[in-house]
Motif scaffolding. Sequence first.
Motif, PDB file in Angstrom:
ATOM      1  N   ARG A 153       0.834  -1.204   0.000  1.00  0.00           N
ATOM      2  CA  ARG A 153       0.000   0.000   0.000  1.00  0.00           C
ATOM      3  C   ARG A 153       0.872   1.259   0.000  1.00  0.00           C
ATOM      4  NH1 ARG A 153      -5.180   1.962   2.151  1.00  0.00           N
ATOM      5  NH2 ARG A 153      -4.841   3.994   3.141  1.00  0.00           N
ATOM      6  N   ALA A 154       1.959   1.227   0.776  1.00  0.00           N
ATOM      7  CA  ALA A 154       2.826   2.399   0.884  1.00  0.00           C
ATOM      8  C   ALA A 154       3.465   2.750  -0.453  1.00  0.00           C
ATOM      9  CB  ALA A 154       3.896   2.158   1.936  1.00  0.00           C
ATOM     10  N   GLU A 155       3.881   1.746  -1.201  1.00  0.00           N
ATOM     11  CA  GLU A 155       4.511   2.002  -2.504  1.00  0.00           C
ATOM     12  C   GLU A 155       3.569   2.761  -3.421  1.00  0.00           C
ATOM     13  OE1 GLU A 155       7.449   1.486  -3.806  1.00  0.00           O
ATOM     14  OE2 GLU A 155       8.480   0.099  -2.464  1.00  0.00           O
ATOM     15  N   GLU A 156       2.316   2.285  -3.511  1.00  0.00           N
ATOM     16  CA  GLU A 156       1.352   2.968  -4.371  1.00  0.00           C
ATOM     17  C   GLU A 156       1.011   4.341  -3.815  1.00  0.00           C
ATOM     18  OE1 GLU A 156      -3.207   2.515  -6.122  1.00  0.00           O
ATOM     19  OE2 GLU A 156      -2.206   0.749  -5.264  1.00  0.00           O
ATOM     20  N   PHE A 157       0.886   4.443  -2.501  1.00  0.00           N
ATOM     21  CA  PHE A 157       0.523   5.693  -1.839  1.00  0.00           C
ATOM     22  C   PHE A 157       1.556   6.783  -2.150  1.00  0.00           C
ATOM     23  CE2 PHE A 157      -1.927   7.265   1.970  1.00  0.00           C
ATOM     24  CZ  PHE A 157      -1.303   8.514   2.090  1.00  0.00           C
ATOM     25  N   VAL A 158       2.827   6.469  -1.960  1.00  0.00           N
ATOM     26  CA  VAL A 158       3.879   7.462  -2.162  1.00  0.00           C
ATOM     27  C   VAL A 158       3.950   7.889  -3.629  1.00  0.00           C
ATOM     28  CG1 VAL A 158       6.359   7.922  -1.996  1.00  0.00           C
ATOM     29  CG2 VAL A 158       5.203   6.632  -0.185  1.00  0.00           C
ATOM     30  N   GLY A 159       3.850   6.930  -4.534  1.00  0.00           N
ATOM     31  CA  GLY A 159       3.863   7.268  -5.950  1.00  0.00           C
ATOM     32  C   GLY A 159       2.717   8.178  -6.332  1.00  0.00           C
ATOM     33  N   LEU A 160       1.546   7.931  -5.758  1.00  0.00           N
ATOM     34  CA  LEU A 160       0.381   8.760  -6.039  1.00  0.00           C
ATOM     35  C   LEU A 160       0.561  10.172  -5.495  1.00  0.00           C
ATOM     36  CD1 LEU A 160      -2.473   9.402  -6.911  1.00  0.00           C
ATOM     37  CD2 LEU A 160      -3.328   8.061  -4.964  1.00  0.00           C
ATOM     38  N   VAL A 161       1.070  10.292  -4.274  1.00  0.00           N
ATOM     39  CA  VAL A 161       1.308  11.616  -3.693  1.00  0.00           C
ATOM     40  C   VAL A 161       2.288  12.408  -4.560  1.00  0.00           C
ATOM     41  CG1 VAL A 161       2.362  12.824  -1.730  1.00  0.00           C
ATOM     42  CG2 VAL A 161       0.701  10.994  -1.328  1.00  0.00           C
ATOM     43  N   GLY A 220      11.789   3.214   7.623  1.00  0.00           N
ATOM     44  CA  GLY A 220      11.744   1.761   7.787  1.00  0.00           C
ATOM     45  C   GLY A 220      13.049   1.111   7.382  1.00  0.00           C
ATOM     46  N   SER A 221      13.454   0.073   8.111  1.00  0.00           N
ATOM     47  CA  SER A 221      14.729  -0.577   7.813  1.00  0.00           C
ATOM     48  C   SER A 221      14.589  -2.055   7.475  1.00  0.00           C
ATOM     49  CB  SER A 221      15.686  -0.417   9.007  1.00  0.00           C
ATOM     50  OG  SER A 221      16.054   0.935   9.165  1.00  0.00           O
ATOM     51  N   SER A 222      13.364  -2.560   7.367  1.00  0.00           N
ATOM     52  CA  SER A 222      13.167  -3.931   6.908  1.00  0.00           C
ATOM     53  C   SER A 222      13.479  -3.995   5.416  1.00  0.00           C
ATOM     54  CB  SER A 222      11.727  -4.369   7.155  1.00  0.00           C
ATOM     55  OG  SER A 222      10.836  -3.594   6.358  1.00  0.00           O
ATOM     56  N   GLY A 223      13.439  -5.189   4.824  1.00  0.00           N
ATOM     57  CA  GLY A 223      13.702  -5.318   3.388  1.00  0.00           C
ATOM     58  C   GLY A 223      12.800  -4.440   2.544  1.00  0.00           C
ATOM     59  N   PRO A 224      11.466  -4.546   2.710  1.00  0.00           N
ATOM     60  CA  PRO A 224      10.576  -3.661   1.939  1.00  0.00           C
ATOM     61  C   PRO A 224      10.795  -2.184   2.264  1.00  0.00           C
ATOM     62  CG  PRO A 224       9.354  -5.537   2.802  1.00  0.00           C
ATOM     63  CD  PRO A 224      10.709  -5.575   3.444  1.00  0.00           C
ATOM     64  N   GLY A 225      11.108  -1.888   3.530  1.00  0.00           N
ATOM     65  CA  GLY A 225      11.370  -0.507   3.911  1.00  0.00           C
ATOM     66  C   GLY A 225      12.611   0.038   3.223  1.00  0.00           C
ATOM     67  N   ARG A 226      13.642  -0.794   3.114  1.00  0.00           N
ATOM     68  CA  ARG A 226      14.870  -0.364   2.435  1.00  0.00           C
ATOM     69  C   ARG A 226      14.625  -0.127   0.951  1.00  0.00           C
ATOM     70  NH1 ARG A 226      20.134  -3.299   5.113  1.00  0.00           N
ATOM     71  NH2 ARG A 226      19.339  -3.460   7.245  1.00  0.00           N
ATOM     72  N   ASP A 227      13.818  -0.996   0.336  1.00  0.00           N
ATOM     73  CA  ASP A 227      13.504  -0.798  -1.086  1.00  0.00           C
ATOM     74  C   ASP A 227      12.739   0.498  -1.296  1.00  0.00           C
ATOM     75  OD1 ASP A 227      14.790  -2.975  -2.154  1.00  0.00           O
ATOM     76  OD2 ASP A 227      13.022  -4.278  -2.128  1.00  0.00           O
ATOM     77  N   LEU A 228      11.773   0.773  -0.406  1.00  0.00           N
ATOM     78  CA  LEU A 228      11.011   2.017  -0.510  1.00  0.00           C
ATOM     79  C   LEU A 228      11.933   3.213  -0.353  1.00  0.00           C
ATOM     80  CD1 LEU A 228       8.293   3.473  -0.764  1.00  0.00           C
ATOM     81  CD2 LEU A 228       7.997   3.198   1.712  1.00  0.00           C
ATOM     82  N   ALA A 229      12.839   3.152   0.624  1.00  0.00           N
ATOM     83  CA  ALA A 229      13.793   4.243   0.835  1.00  0.00           C
ATOM     84  C   ALA A 229      14.682   4.433  -0.379  1.00  0.00           C
ATOM     85  CB  ALA A 229      14.639   3.955   2.071  1.00  0.00           C
ATOM     86  N   ALA A 230      15.205   3.333  -0.919  1.00  0.00           N
ATOM     87  CA  ALA A 230      16.128   3.418  -2.046  1.00  0.00           C
ATOM     88  C   ALA A 230      15.456   3.977  -3.291  1.00  0.00           C
ATOM     89  CB  ALA A 230      16.709   2.038  -2.342  1.00  0.00           C
ATOM     90  N   ARG A 231      14.150   3.698  -3.456  1.00  0.00           N
ATOM     91  CA  ARG A 231      13.416   4.189  -4.629  1.00  0.00           C
ATOM     92  C   ARG A 231      12.990   5.637  -4.475  1.00  0.00           C
ATOM     93  NH1 ARG A 231      11.231  -1.078  -5.772  1.00  0.00           N
ATOM     94  NH2 ARG A 231       9.762  -0.875  -4.065  1.00  0.00           N
ATOM     95  N   LYS A 232      12.547   6.013  -3.263  1.00  0.00           N
ATOM     96  CA  LYS A 232      11.832   7.270  -3.121  1.00  0.00           C
ATOM     97  C   LYS A 232      12.480   8.304  -2.206  1.00  0.00           C
ATOM     98  CE  LYS A 232       8.219   5.967  -5.616  1.00  0.00           C
ATOM     99  NZ  LYS A 232       7.898   6.645  -6.885  1.00  0.00           N
TER     100      LYS A 232
END
Length: 430
Positions: A153-161, A220-232
């Motif tokens: 949900r966060a990935e889509e949310f951030v991209g939309l914002v 966030g520092s979990s795997g998905p959190g790191r990917d979100l950080a690295a992308r956005k």
Amino acid sequence: MKLGLFVLPSGQHIAGWRLPEAQADMHVDFASYRTLARRAEEARFDMLFVADNDGVQAGAWSREALSRTANRFAAQFEPLTLLSAIAACTTHLGVVGTASTTYFDPYRLARQFASLDLLSGGRAAWNIVTSHDASAAANFGIAPLEHAARYERAEEFVGLVEKLWRSWEPDAFPRDKAGGVFFDPARLHAQHHEGRHFRVSGPLNVAPSAQGHPVLVQAGSSGPGRDLAARKAEVVFTAQTNLRDAQAFYADIRRRAADFGRAPDALKIMPGVSCIAAATEAEARDRFEAMQSLIDPAVGLAHLQTLLGVSLEGHALDEPVRELPASNAMQSRHALFLGMAREEGLTLRQLYQRAAGAKGHLLLVGTGAQIAGTLARWFEEGAADGFNVMPPYLPGGFDDFVTHVLPELRSRGLVREAYAGTTLRENLAQ
């Protein structure tokens, strides 16, 4: 070295509010926040960072335990309201507010942060978090989401914002009185988003700020959190307690960012650090032990359960920590504290005492020179681009940092003497 001031209304240590010199009523006293923000700006900090939670009772906390700490968001200002007021009485300091992709609506969040960015002259940032707490979920009439679902949900949310923040081109408003043209319709973009979680037409009804749109911060520092950080993310707020782990995290985030086609310096990695500084090491140690002695066992245990995201019922306080189930909450903190317990053979009591001061962030106790030396090593040896300073109590904990640590960092040429520009993004790029 980038510097942020991370503010909890009672300070970072769970018993810091009980010190005689600590202010216990900052959660209702805006004048103290204003003074703190101006002090941070005078010290040339990049930003003031406000954490948040959407519920009073959090997870493992009984009402009795909750009543014995000022550190669990039971009562505090709503971040965007508070930061709007702080922005009005500062000129360079960035204002970073926390808002959850689990409970907010993308359009409303985009509008609120864009407005804060305009009001501050381009100094706003959104700290992106996902939420797992059952008490917060109950306030929105939903069940807590699983970890993977929260980040999807966060990935889509951030991209939309981000799309909504691009609704208006920078020169979209000629405000031509003679020609009768307020805005150029060719420079307005509707966006029309349809995804798995959200359907939003747009456009956003807030004009862009001096920095275009708010800075993105991710914690966030979990795997998905790191990917979100690295992308956005443009700033990554993280928690490590030793140089080796911090270097590994730093290298991993930069590698992931490169994999997503981003330049290595496109994001700043800023671990949290709680500093107890004094003129002598003995004085700093005494102050730390004074706070440790004030930890209520019920508060310490509930605090640890929240960080671990699992129940500790049936575990003896003074026996080594046993194996625990996986967590749906802060998975990086779960791994951090369990690893600490295993490596050092800690009991639950020792572990909650360890967690009390910095909640899994770096804790430094000593003189200004000692603390500055550690921060300099992390900065110079590929572990951090700067730090989020988390005073153990307020206002004295921050005053001690400014008095004892900051001059030592200045003497090493590691912190700025003047701001680079008027926007947060400009100052972070310095």
